[in-house]
Design a protein around this motif. Structure first.
Motif, PDB file in Angstrom:
ATOM      1  N   GLY A 129      20.281  15.748  -1.898  1.00  0.00           N
ATOM      2  CA  GLY A 129      21.484  16.803  -1.896  1.00  0.00           C
ATOM      3  C   GLY A 129      22.041  17.290  -0.438  1.00  0.00           C
ATOM      4  O   GLY A 129      23.047  18.109  -0.243  1.00  0.00           O
ATOM      5  N   ARG A 167      24.926  21.226  -5.673  1.00  0.00           N
ATOM      6  CA  ARG A 167      24.511  19.642  -5.538  1.00  0.00           C
ATOM      7  C   ARG A 167      22.930  19.776  -5.194  1.00  0.00           C
ATOM      8  O   ARG A 167      22.284  19.139  -5.873  1.00  0.00           O
ATOM      9  CB  ARG A 167      25.206  18.885  -4.413  1.00  0.00           C
ATOM     10  N   ARG A 180      29.565  12.442 -10.101  1.00  0.00           N
ATOM     11  CA  ARG A 180      29.859  11.998  -8.674  1.00  0.00           C
ATOM     12  C   ARG A 180      31.532  11.521  -8.763  1.00  0.00           C
ATOM     13  O   ARG A 180      31.873  11.045  -9.862  1.00  0.00           O
ATOM     14  CB  ARG A 180      28.977  10.711  -8.647  1.00  0.00           C
ATOM     15  N   ASP A 251      28.786  10.703   0.110  1.00  0.00           N
ATOM     16  CA  ASP A 251      27.741  10.041  -0.892  1.00  0.00           C
ATOM     17  C   ASP A 251      27.084   8.951  -0.041  1.00  0.00           C
ATOM     18  O   ASP A 251      27.610   8.901   1.040  1.00  0.00           O
ATOM     19  CB  ASP A 251      28.364   9.791  -2.212  1.00  0.00           C
TER      20      ASP A 251
END
Length: 264
Positions: A129, A167, A180, A251
Motif C-alpha cells: 500500500g 490502505r 479498488r 495503483d
C-alpha cells in the motif's frame, strides 16, 4: 512454511550474516565494494537506528537496514531490504519495520526502488500500500557496483509508506481491504505501451493514464541492453514527467503497469 521470526540485530556476528546474505542477493562486480558493510551496520545500530533480520529454522533468510530521516521525528528511511525470493520474508520484514517505527512515534517509512522492476512495483504498491511520490533520475549515479544493476542508469522512485493510512492498515491486516477504483482503470488511456519489446510513448491528455513496464527488465539488461536503455529513458520521460507535474500513482497492475491520475 510458517512465518519467519523477525528480530532486531545488535551483534557483530549477526551483521556479518547480513553482509553475506546481501552479497548473495546483490552479487558484487569483482573488486568493488558492498551494498552495506559490517562497520556501517554497527554504527547505525549503535546510533539507535534499525537493523533487523528474518530467520527460518535458525537460518537468516532476510534483512533490512533503515535510519531516521527528514522530517525528523516523523520518518524512517529504509535503505536496504533483501530477502530470499518467494517465501513471504519481505512482507514479514516490512511489518516488523512498521511496528518498530510506530512504537517510536513515526508516521511514515520511505525507500527507493527501481520503477522498471515489475515485481518490486507490485509488492510495494499493492501488497504494502505504499505510493511513489518522487522520481529520482540516476539517484546512485552510474557507478553501482552490484551485478544486478551494473551498466544501467540508477533511476529510482521514492516510495512513501504512510503507516496509518487505511490502505496500509488493510495491507497489513488491521482493517478491511478498500474497494479498488475500477472506474479509474476503465477510463484510463495509455501513455506508454510496449510494442515488439520496445517502449512507445503515446500522447494523451486523459486524466488517468496507464504507464507500461517490461515483464523482466533484469533479463532484458543482459540479453538486449539497447532495449533496456530505451525503457529507462521512456519511463523517465513519461512516469517521471507525470510525477514532476504533480500526478500521483494510484495503483499498479502486473500486466498493465502503473495507473496514474494527473489530479486529485
Amino acid at each position: 512454511m510458517g512465518d519467519p521470526v523477525v528480530r532486531e540485530l545488535h551483534e557483530l556476528d549477526e551483521f556479518r550474516e547480513v553482509e553475506r546474505l546481501y552479497d548473495e542477493i546483490w552479487p558484487q562486480v569483482a573488486g568493488q565494494g558492498r551494498v552495506l558493510t559490517v562497520e556501517l551496520m554497527r554504527a547505525l545500530d549503535h546510533a539507535g537506528n534499525y537493523v533487523a533480520g528474518a530467520y527460518r529454522d535458525g537460518r537468516l533468510v532476510g534483512a533490512t537496514v533503515a535510519f531516521f530521516g527528514a522530517p525528523i521525528g516523523e520518518t524512517l528511511h529504509s535503505h536496504a531490504t533483501g530477502a530470499v525470493a518467494g517465501s513471504g520474508v519481505g512482507f514479514a520484514l516490512k511489518r516488523h519495520q512498521r511496528d518498530w517505527a510506530l512504537a517510536r512515534g513515526l508516521r511514515r517509512i520511505t525507500w527507493t526502488f527501481d520503477p522498471l522492476v515489475r515485481r518490486n512495483a507490485y509488492f510495494n504498491l499493492v501488497k504494502l500500500g505504499a505510493r511513489p511520490e518522487e522520481y529520482l533520475p540516476n539517484f546512485y549515479g552510474d557507478d553501482m557496483v552490484d551485478a544486478v544493476n551494473s551498466g544501467d542508469r540508477s533511476d529510482r522512485v521514492l516510495a512513501v509508506w504512510r503507516l496509518t493510512d487505511p490502505r496500509v492498515r488493510a495491507a497489513v491486516g488491521e482493517a478491511e481491504p478498500a474497494v479498488r477504483d475500477a472506474d479509474a482503470g476503465a477510463r484510463a488511456e495509455s501513455a506508454l505501451v510496449e510494442r515488439d519489446g520496445r517502449p512507445v510513448p503515446v500522447r494523451t491528455d486523459a486524466e488517468v493514464v496507464r504507464v507500461a513496464v517490461p515483464s523482466d527488465i533484469e533479463t532484458l539488461r543482459r540479453v538486449d541492453p539497447e532495449a533496456a536503455a530505451a525503457w529507462r529513458s521512456a519511463l523517465r520521460e513519461v512516469l517521471g514527467g507525470l510525477l514532476d507535474a504533480g500526478a500521483r500513482v494510484i495503483d499498479f497492475d502486473r500486466e498493465a503497469g502503473y495507473l496514474v491520475a494527473r489530479r486529485g
